[in-house]
Design a protein around this motif. Sequence first.
Motif, PDB file in Angstrom:
ATOM      1  N   THR A   1      10.737  27.003   5.913  1.00 39.26           N
ATOM      2  CA  THR A   1      11.652  27.685   5.000  1.00 39.26           C
ATOM      3  C   THR A   1      12.179  26.729   3.940  1.00 39.26           C
ATOM      4  N   ASP A   2      12.556  25.532   4.342  1.00 37.62           N
ATOM      5  CA  ASP A   2      13.038  24.540   3.372  1.00 37.62           C
ATOM      6  C   ASP A   2      11.970  24.184   2.354  1.00 37.62           C
ATOM      7  N   HIS A   3      10.736  24.007   2.812  1.00 32.96           N
ATOM      8  CA  HIS A   3       9.669  23.595   1.900  1.00 32.96           C
ATOM      9  C   HIS A   3       9.288  24.715   0.935  1.00 32.96           C
ATOM     10  N   VAL A   4       9.252  25.938   1.422  1.00 35.05           N
ATOM     11  CA  VAL A   4       8.957  27.054   0.517  1.00 35.05           C
ATOM     12  C   VAL A   4      10.075  27.215  -0.501  1.00 35.05           C
ATOM     13  N   THR A   5      11.313  27.085  -0.067  1.00 41.17           N
ATOM     14  CA  THR A   5      12.438  27.167  -0.997  1.00 41.17           C
ATOM     15  C   THR A   5      12.364  26.067  -2.043  1.00 41.17           C
ATOM     16  N   ALA A   6      12.004  24.859  -1.621  1.00 41.54           N
ATOM     17  CA  ALA A   6      11.869  23.760  -2.581  1.00 41.54           C
ATOM     18  C   ALA A   6      10.801  24.069  -3.613  1.00 41.54           C
ATOM     19  N   MET A   7       9.700  24.687  -3.179  1.00 40.16           N
ATOM     20  CA  MET A   7       8.637  25.040  -4.128  1.00 40.16           C
ATOM     21  C   MET A   7       9.117  26.099  -5.120  1.00 40.16           C
ATOM     22  N   VAL A   8       9.888  27.065  -4.646  1.00 36.79           N
ATOM     23  CA  VAL A   8      10.441  28.081  -5.544  1.00 36.79           C
ATOM     24  C   VAL A   8      11.378  27.435  -6.558  1.00 36.79           C
ATOM     25  N   CYS A   9      12.211  26.502  -6.104  1.00 36.18           N
ATOM     26  CA  CYS A   9      13.149  25.840  -7.017  1.00 36.18           C
ATOM     27  C   CYS A   9      12.411  25.000  -8.061  1.00 36.18           C
ATOM     28  N   CYS A  10      11.343  24.314  -7.650  1.00 39.92           N
ATOM     29  CA  CYS A  10      10.563  23.537  -8.625  1.00 39.92           C
ATOM     30  C   CYS A  10       9.944  24.451  -9.669  1.00 39.92           C
ATOM     31  N   ALA A  11       9.417  25.594  -9.230  1.00 38.00           N
ATOM     32  CA  ALA A  11       8.848  26.547 -10.187  1.00 38.00           C
ATOM     33  C   ALA A  11       9.919  27.081 -11.120  1.00 38.00           C
ATOM     34  N   ALA A  12      11.117  27.339 -10.619  1.00 39.40           N
ATOM     35  CA  ALA A  12      12.197  27.826 -11.467  1.00 39.40           C
ATOM     36  C   ALA A  12      12.603  26.784 -12.499  1.00 39.40           C
ATOM     37  N   ILE A  13      12.642  25.523 -12.110  1.00 42.94           N
ATOM     38  CA  ILE A  13      13.028  24.465 -13.045  1.00 42.94           C
ATOM     39  C   ILE A  13      11.959  24.271 -14.118  1.00 42.94           C
ATOM     40  N   ASP A  14      10.679  24.297 -13.731  1.00 44.74           N
ATOM     41  CA  ASP A  14       9.599  23.982 -14.665  1.00 44.74           C
ATOM     42  C   ASP A  14       9.185  25.160 -15.530  1.00 44.74           C
ATOM     43  N   THR A  15       9.407  26.389 -15.066  1.00 47.37           N
ATOM     44  CA  THR A  15       8.911  27.553 -15.823  1.00 47.37           C
ATOM     45  C   THR A  15      10.008  28.455 -16.358  1.00 47.37           C
ATOM     46  N   ALA A  16      11.231  28.358 -15.849  1.00 48.91           N
ATOM     47  CA  ALA A  16      12.280  29.272 -16.286  1.00 48.91           C
ATOM     48  C   ALA A  16      13.515  28.553 -16.806  1.00 48.91           C
ATOM     49  N   GLY A  17      13.455  27.241 -16.953  1.00 47.41           N
ATOM     50  CA  GLY A  17      14.594  26.510 -17.486  1.00 47.41           C
ATOM     51  C   GLY A  17      15.775  26.406 -16.553  1.00 47.41           C
ATOM     52  N   ALA A  18      15.549  26.599 -15.261  1.00 48.57           N
ATOM     53  CA  ALA A  18      16.637  26.433 -14.294  1.00 48.57           C
ATOM     54  C   ALA A  18      16.960  24.945 -14.137  1.00 48.57           C
ATOM     55  N   ALA A  19      18.022  24.657 -13.408  1.00 51.49           N
ATOM     56  CA  ALA A  19      18.463  23.267 -13.250  1.00 51.49           C
ATOM     57  C   ALA A  19      18.949  23.051 -11.824  1.00 51.49           C
ATOM     58  N   PRO A  20      18.745  21.842 -11.302  1.00 49.21           N
ATOM     59  CA  PRO A  20      19.321  21.532  -9.982  1.00 49.21           C
ATOM     60  C   PRO A  20      20.819  21.340 -10.099  1.00 49.21           C
ATOM     61  N   GLY A  21      21.518  21.721  -9.071  1.00 48.48           N
ATOM     62  CA  GLY A  21      22.966  21.599  -9.086  1.00 48.48           C
ATOM     63  C   GLY A  21      23.498  21.152  -7.739  1.00 48.48           C
ATOM     64  N   LEU A  22      24.795  20.894  -7.708  1.00 44.60           N
ATOM     65  CA  LEU A  22      25.475  20.475  -6.487  1.00 44.60           C
ATOM     66  C   LEU A  22      26.607  21.443  -6.216  1.00 44.60           C
ATOM     67  N   ASP A  23      26.545  22.083  -5.060  1.00 42.57           N
ATOM     68  CA  ASP A  23      27.635  22.913  -4.588  1.00 42.57           C
ATOM     69  C   ASP A  23      28.388  22.123  -3.528  1.00 42.57           C
ATOM     70  N   TRP A  24      29.694  21.989  -3.691  1.00 41.53           N
ATOM     71  CA  TRP A  24      30.464  21.122  -2.807  1.00 41.53           C
ATOM     72  C   TRP A  24      30.489  21.618  -1.372  1.00 41.53           C
ATOM     73  N   LEU A  25      30.282  22.891  -1.165  1.00 43.71           N
ATOM     74  CA  LEU A  25      30.325  23.440   0.184  1.00 43.71           C
ATOM     75  C   LEU A  25      28.945  23.682   0.776  1.00 43.71           C
ATOM     76  N   ASP A  26      27.935  23.854  -0.061  1.00 47.97           N
ATOM     77  CA  ASP A  26      26.609  24.190   0.438  1.00 47.97           C
ATOM     78  C   ASP A  26      25.535  23.194   0.035  1.00 47.97           C
ATOM     79  N   GLY A  27      25.895  22.152  -0.685  1.00 45.99           N
ATOM     80  CA  GLY A  27      24.924  21.118  -1.006  1.00 45.99           C
ATOM     81  C   GLY A  27      24.045  21.476  -2.185  1.00 45.99           C
ATOM     82  N   PRO A  28      22.751  21.103  -2.122  1.00 40.71           N
ATOM     83  CA  PRO A  28      21.840  21.373  -3.242  1.00 40.71           C
ATOM     84  C   PRO A  28      21.792  22.857  -3.573  1.00 40.71           C
TER      85      PRO A  28
END
Length: 665
Positions: A592-619
């Motif tokens: 589940t973690d690895h598939v989620t990471a792949m989705v996040c990479c696709a969102a950053i590279d193809t949809a202009g998303a960005a990584p963030g930090l949530d103080w209560l939930d982390g990445p």
Amino acid sequence: MTGIGAEAGAQVARSRALAVLRIRSRALAVALLPAAVAVVLLAGGSTRHLVGGFWDTARLVMSVLGAVVLLAAGAVALVVARARPAVSPTVAIAEESAPDLYRMVRDLADRLDVPAPSAIALTPDCDSWLEDRTHPAHGPPPQEGRDDEIAGVRGSHRRVPAAPVLVIGSPFLWWMRVGELRAVLAPVVAGTGPSAHPDIAAARRFVRGLDAAVAVGSAPGRCPLTRAGCAGVAWVARLLLRSCREHATQMERGVAAAAAERAQAVDYGLRIVAQEQVGLAYAGWDRLLTRVALPAWRMGRWPSRLDAGVVAALTELSRRDRLAEGFASRLGERPACDLLEEPGTIDEAASLLAAHLFHGGPAETGPDWSPVDWQEYPEEVVDRKWRLDAARLHRVLDAQGVSRTPGTTSPDSDAPTLSRVLTHLSAPHHTDETPHSTAPARPTDMAPLGTPPARPADQTSARPTGPTSLTTTDRPAPDVPAVTPDAEAAAPALSDEDTTPQDHTPAGEGTPAGTSADTDADTSAGTSAGTSEHPEIQGEAETLAAALTAELAREEAAAPPSRTTPDATPWDDTALPLFPLQPPRSARELLTDHVTAMVCCAAIDTAGAAPGLDWLDGPSLLINGERAADLAPRVLSLVEDGDPAPLRAWLVKSGIRPEKPVRLV
């Protein structure tokens, strides 16, 4: 100042301390008894009262026995006296670096009419206590002018023991206000009164010496003769500890009761309110370590402002949780960290110690162990972690012979894409187009998760075999009708991944979703093996999860032997981490973690998303500046049910192109 008052608890503590000392005296008497008998027999022979062959033999036997027992007792006493008692790992606070804090503690001790603590130290935990460090191996405290009490000189100086060291949880200093901290520390500082009593101090030294002697007996790396001698000393120490265990326990309870009774006269009303902040600080600290700090530690980076992060996390909780609305108004008052001259330096030292204790990282900064600021956390930790996980996922798919992008003729068809993962996990179980076609469809009596299916001889080298050897003994008998969810969750947990504490909540480290209460509940249900809400993963997901577990185990085996430096730690010689934060993740959670990471990479590279930090939930994943709080259940639907429809709909809604290649590290 006598150091001990008329409180009932103090009297109980003193009586129990005397009971411990009586046990010590009885042990000494038993050791001296053979020698005393030998002296009597020798005196009787010299005065011609005990003559004859029988008495001559008795004199010889008792003299030898007395000498042997005296030597053994001397060895035990020497080990007990010189063994180094355990001491908690802390960050020492010199008086010149926190004069206001020392002044507040001394004023509190004067109000309580007890001796002031000899020094102050911080621990990266939500707790406070007094710790005796008068043993010579611990060295003198930071304060000057106490060499006669703490430097380990022998003789009559021990009759006036030094006051213990006050250890304060570092999160308290940053989250609590000055008045709240004083109220919380009042019962702790009041404990210096009973601690100053000679009988209680002597009883505590005796118990700590016995405990240290037991540890000496279990230390490895000695020759057989020395090991046998240490084992005998440890046996005697355990026997004495069992004899005085109940008395020592009641003594400490009496000391605590006396301290609590004496502290009622100081800030009692404020202490009731401050106790609420203790529980809140503990919850925020635990959340920060497991959700935010742990992913960075696994990347070889350690956040250098953990205590400041607690304030940010609890402030965010105050904003989200209606029950915590009143806590934000406290932030206008003076924080207790203002009592430090350089709070940033102290915070950095406490953060490094927390990484050392809870993760086992090096005790000092190095090329592979560097600090990271909160401003750099999204790029340096979150983005890098996602891309490392995505790269690992595609390496495992390559090892399994899964085609890159089935059905496409794009010139970039060899590049890693999200479509490859979606197609593979949503494919029917073990079709003829995959290398798994040699294995039959998953029957009800299949081996537990973590045991890969049978493969041709020419493909076994591309498949890691770690989990196979580790889970063979856990397979059920052939007549078991089905694999239980508990067995399926337990099988991958036996892999080499156990050597590193892992975050068991996918949304905590790799899943940007799960930042709301509803999503947290969904994620928790998805990560709990054996629940009825989420079925066990099967088919391609099961095989891929087992392969990811083996790949991680292989990476850890190829990594340096250990990040720990036990020889450099001043508190003990045990392996770190002393306090692992999380149990190892199961194979399904890893997938589940690895598939989620792949989705996040696709969102950053193809949809202009960005990584963030949530103080209560982390990445977390930021799409158009907002957290993606609805990704976790869609990934779980793909992993557990093989249903890509919810995730594909979410990708279309978010403007993410799964067929586009992503950048990996």
